[in-house]
Design a protein around this motif. Structure first.
Motif, short mmCIF file in Angstrom:
data_model
loop_
_atom_site.label_atom_id
_atom_site.label_comp_id
_atom_site.label_asym_id
_atom_site.label_seq_id
_atom_site.Cartn_x
_atom_site.Cartn_y
_atom_site.Cartn_z
N SER A 1 38.80 23.95 -1.93
CA SER A 1 38.37 25.33 -1.67
C SER A 1 39.30 26.37 -2.32
N THR A 2 40.51 26.03 -3.04
CA THR A 2 41.54 27.10 -3.35
C THR A 2 41.23 27.05 -5.13
N GLN A 3 40.27 26.25 -5.64
CA GLN A 3 39.99 26.24 -7.02
C GLN A 3 39.53 27.70 -7.40
N THR A 4 40.09 28.20 -8.25
CA THR A 4 39.81 29.84 -8.74
C THR A 4 39.46 29.82 -10.07
N GLU A 5 39.93 28.97 -11.13
CA GLU A 5 39.72 29.11 -12.40
C GLU A 5 39.71 27.41 -13.09
N ILE A 6 38.74 27.18 -13.98
CA ILE A 6 38.63 25.98 -14.49
C ILE A 6 38.95 26.21 -16.01
N ARG A 7 39.84 25.54 -16.41
CA ARG A 7 40.32 25.68 -18.06
C ARG A 7 41.19 24.56 -18.08
N PRO A 8 41.45 24.33 -19.49
CA PRO A 8 42.44 23.41 -19.97
C PRO A 8 43.90 23.69 -19.43
N ASP A 9 44.44 22.77 -19.01
CA ASP A 9 45.88 22.94 -18.55
C ASP A 9 46.02 23.31 -17.15
N SER A 10 44.72 23.48 -16.53
CA SER A 10 44.75 23.85 -15.12
C SER A 10 44.56 22.52 -14.23
N SER A 11 44.88 22.60 -12.93
CA SER A 11 44.68 21.18 -12.14
C SER A 11 43.43 21.43 -11.38
N VAL A 12 42.85 20.25 -11.08
CA VAL A 12 41.50 20.25 -10.48
C VAL A 12 41.45 19.09 -9.29
N SER A 13 41.28 19.30 -8.18
CA SER A 13 41.09 18.64 -7.25
C SER A 13 39.63 18.46 -6.69
N LEU A 14 39.56 17.03 -6.55
CA LEU A 14 37.87 16.87 -6.00
C LEU A 14 37.99 15.85 -5.04
N SER A 15 37.05 16.42 -3.81
CA SER A 15 37.24 15.72 -2.43
C SER A 15 36.02 14.91 -2.50
N CYS A 16 35.97 13.49 -2.22
CA CYS A 16 34.74 12.59 -2.09
C CYS A 16 34.92 12.34 -0.36
N GLN A 17 33.63 12.68 0.23
CA GLN A 17 33.59 12.51 1.69
C GLN A 17 32.40 11.65 2.21
N LEU A 18 32.36 10.93 3.05
CA LEU A 18 31.32 10.25 3.50
C LEU A 18 31.13 10.95 4.91
N ILE A 19 30.19 11.28 5.08
CA ILE A 19 29.88 12.07 6.18
C ILE A 19 28.95 11.37 7.08
N LEU A 20 29.37 10.79 8.43
CA LEU A 20 28.90 10.00 9.40
C LEU A 20 28.42 10.53 10.41
N HIS A 21 27.40 9.99 10.86
CA HIS A 21 26.51 10.27 12.07
C HIS A 21 27.83 10.26 13.42
N ASP A 22 27.78 11.07 14.21
CA ASP A 22 28.43 11.07 15.55
C ASP A 22 28.61 9.89 16.04
N GLY A 23 29.64 9.33 16.50
CA GLY A 23 29.64 8.15 17.20
C GLY A 23 30.06 6.67 16.11
N VAL A 24 29.81 6.93 14.88
CA VAL A 24 30.12 5.79 14.03
C VAL A 24 31.60 6.14 13.49
N LEU A 25 32.20 4.97 13.45
CA LEU A 25 33.60 5.04 13.10
C LEU A 25 33.88 4.48 11.77
N CYS A 26 34.51 5.33 10.98
CA CYS A 26 35.02 4.86 9.53
C CYS A 26 35.55 3.65 9.39
N ASP A 27 36.58 3.43 10.42
CA ASP A 27 37.36 2.04 10.37
C ASP A 27 36.18 0.84 10.57
N ASN A 28 35.37 1.03 11.37
CA ASN A 28 34.33 0.07 11.64
C ASN A 28 33.39 -0.23 10.50
N LEU A 29 33.12 0.96 9.71
CA LEU A 29 32.47 0.69 8.28
C LEU A 29 33.29 -0.19 7.40
#
Length: 249
Positions: free
Chosen positions: A131-159
């Motif tokens: 969310s803090t990414q303001t500019e995309i160009r060479p020499d800048s740093s980029v962070s990408l977040s990959c998230q598995l959005i689960l239904h309530d009651g399903v625990l990631c640890d169990n998956l």
């Protein structure tokens, strides 16, 4: 000795409950990314879908929505995107985040339920930049977040423990980036973050987050960057999923 046997039986019962849920039929977990066509199996279906009812719930505390009743589709908001397969499976055309949640297939004859519920949990995979990414160009740093959005009651640890689910970052050739020193990858509960410093040749490069179950890729979502023209300081981002790489989201 009797106490040890009792403890063993209790532990075995807990494990079976986690794997099967409360219905007695093993719960099914399906993972998708935006824009995909999704099929949810009905594990208690007979030969005639006229007895099949599909219900949907996106949260433990929300109202249950009846999608199909005895094989006939109800007139709901997602009406046009839903259909039944010949095996009574539920098909969702161009699924989106709003579709994730808990689905239940039931069989009714003369208003009496036959057998147990067959529950399918639909989980959503998504990749987004920091969310803090303001500019995309060479020499800048980029962070990408990959998230598995689960239904309530399903625990990631169990998956992870019982289904063997894992998140991986791969390059355009499908090579795992975990051992590439150029990338910093941190993983938590169904979240994996990739951080790297952009190079000149990274313009239009694609990074993909995969959900794997054993050796099988269950779902994937890709992110690519496009550098701005020199005279334009406004960054341009394009996000595509693995099934429709020409679409911009």
């Amino acid at each position: 000795m009797a106490n040890k046997c009792l403890i063993f039986l209790l532990v075995l019962k807990m494990i079976c409950s986690l794997l099967k849920g409360t219905s007695g039929v093993k719960d099914t977990h399906v993972i998708f990314s935006s824009g995909e066509n999704v099929t949810l199996p009905c594990n208690n279906a007979g030969s005639d879908c006229s007895t099949t009812t599909w219900n949907y719930n996106n949260n433990r505390n929300s109202e249950t929505i009846e999608l199909f009743k005895k094989g006939k589709k109800n007139n709901i908001e997602r009406y046009e995107r839903l259909s039944l397969g010949s095996d009574c499976s539920l098909n969702i055309n161009k699924a989106s985040k709003e579709d994730y949640g808990s689905y239940t297939c039931q069989q009714f004859i003369n208003d009496h339920q036959q057998g147990n519920d067959a529950r399918v949990y639909l989980h959503f995979l998504h990749v987004s930049p920091s969310s803090t990414q303001t500019e995309i160009r060479p020499d800048s740093s980029v962070s990408l977040s990959c998230q598995l959005i689960l239904h309530d009651g399903v625990l990631c640890d169990n998956l992870v423990r019982f289904e063997g689910i894992q998140l991986l970052w791969v390059n355009q050739a499908g090579v795992d980036l975990q051992r590439d020193s150029r990338y910093q990858i941190s993983s938590g509960h169904c979240i994996s973050t990739l951080t790297t410093k952009l190079l000149n040749e990274d313009n239009n490069r694609k990074w993909t987050c995969q959900v794997k179950k054993g050796t099988k890729v269950e779902a994937s979502f890709s992110y690519s960057v496009k550098y701005s023209a020199p005279a334009d300081t406004t960054p341009v981002r394009s996000v595509t999923n693995s099934e429709s790489l020409s679409n911009t989201q």
